[in-house]
Motif scaffolding. Structure first.
Motif, PDB file in Angstrom:
ATOM      1  N   SER A  24      -1.397   3.468   6.147  1.00 13.78           N
ATOM      2  CA  SER A  24      -1.363   2.233   5.357  1.00 13.78           C
ATOM      3  C   SER A  24       0.067   1.768   5.081  1.00 13.78           C
ATOM      4  O   SER A  24       0.290   0.593   4.779  1.00 13.78           O
ATOM      5  N   LYS A  25       1.023   2.662   5.201  1.00 14.21           N
ATOM      6  CA  LYS A  25       2.429   2.326   4.940  1.00 14.21           C
ATOM      7  C   LYS A  25       3.157   1.838   6.200  1.00 14.21           C
ATOM      8  O   LYS A  25       4.250   1.289   6.110  1.00 14.21           O
ATOM      9  N   LYS A  27       4.165  -0.414   9.317  1.00 15.48           N
ATOM     10  CA  LYS A  27       4.172  -1.843   9.619  1.00 15.48           C
ATOM     11  C   LYS A  27       4.520  -2.013  11.097  1.00 15.48           C
ATOM     12  O   LYS A  27       5.551  -1.521  11.554  1.00 15.48           O
ATOM     13  N   LEU A 104       8.249   2.638   8.955  1.00 15.07           N
ATOM     14  CA  LEU A 104       7.961   3.207   7.649  1.00 15.07           C
ATOM     15  C   LEU A 104       9.242   3.130   6.831  1.00 15.07           C
ATOM     16  O   LEU A 104      10.281   3.632   7.276  1.00 15.07           O
ATOM     17  N   ASP A 108       8.722   4.170   1.079  1.00 18.17           N
ATOM     18  CA  ASP A 108       7.355   4.589   1.378  1.00 18.17           C
ATOM     19  C   ASP A 108       7.314   6.046   1.830  1.00 18.17           C
ATOM     20  O   ASP A 108       6.380   6.780   1.482  1.00 18.17           O
ATOM     21  N   GLU A 111       7.394   8.234  -1.144  1.00 22.00           N
ATOM     22  CA  GLU A 111       6.076   8.261  -1.788  1.00 22.00           C
ATOM     23  C   GLU A 111       5.129   9.197  -1.031  1.00 22.00           C
ATOM     24  O   GLU A 111       4.386   9.966  -1.647  1.00 22.00           O
ATOM     25  N   ILE A 112       5.173   9.134   0.282  1.00 20.98           N
ATOM     26  CA  ILE A 112       4.322  10.014   1.094  1.00 20.98           C
ATOM     27  C   ILE A 112       4.686  11.474   0.849  1.00 20.98           C
ATOM     28  O   ILE A 112       3.816  12.336   0.736  1.00 20.98           O
TER      29      ILE A 112
END
Length: 188
Positions: A24-25, A27, A104, A108, A111-112
């Motif tokens: 989901s992170k 792009k 990524l 992000d 966060e992962i």
């Protein structure tokens, strides 16, 4: 995007929940040939996976740029020193061909790392991939002749090397385009 998961799962299994957060992170970005995706003096904000295309790393010079690395499809790409330290890059990163990247961001990725069971392993695998490419290049420069470096690049990626301009290959192996022409004549 599934190719990225396959790369990770060569070393470790990823739960569907962890994969969903990671995916989901990401792009997807498309770049035409000759796009500078990171300019010297900017901070690298992304760790990317190459779906298709060829990327080169170079130090811009007035006369001739100094190419010091290439990255190909199904591998990670980043100005990793700038990415890790969040400091200014001392070189450019540019597409040689039309390129598709899955990107990524630094934030992000942090966060992962914090929220998934597998985050640190994912970061380690990407970091190790980038380190091994750099190490292989440095050892090659110290131990191999220019001809051996050319042959190694040619044998590693014969279908792709035809897409890289000879001046970039010459710079990468540390010789002039004229010397590369002599090497190519000798081995053909």
């Amino acid at each position: 995007m599934e190719e990225i998961r396959k790369q990770f799962e060569k070393n470790v299994s990823i739960t569907d929940a962890d994969w969903q957060l990671f995916a989901s992170k990401l792009k997807r970005m498309e770049y035409p040939k000759k796009s500078v995706i990171l300019k010297k003096g900017n901070i690298e904000t992304s760790l990317s996976f190459i779906e298709k295309g060829i990327v080169r790393f170079y130090i811009p010079k007035i006369d001739n740029d100094l190419t010091f690395s290439f990255s190909f499809a199904n591998s990670f790409v980043s100005a990793y020193d700038s990415f890790l330290t969040q400091t200014l890059s001392t070189y450019n990163v540019e597409t040689i061909t039309a390129t598709v990247l899955w990107r990524l961001t630094y934030n992000d990725l942090q966060e992962i790392y914090q929220t998934t069971q597998i985050g640190n392993t994912i970061g380690r695998i990407a970091g190790e991939d980038l380190f091994l490419k750099k190490s292989k290049r440095e050892i090659s420069l110290l131990k191999n002749t220019a001809e051996e470096r050319y042959l190694s690049l040619f044998l590693d990626r014969p279908e792709l090397i035809k897409q890289i301009p000879l001046k970039y290959i010459a710079s990468y192996i540390g010789i002039t385009p004229q010397a590369l022409s002599r090497i190519r004549k000798r081995i053909s």
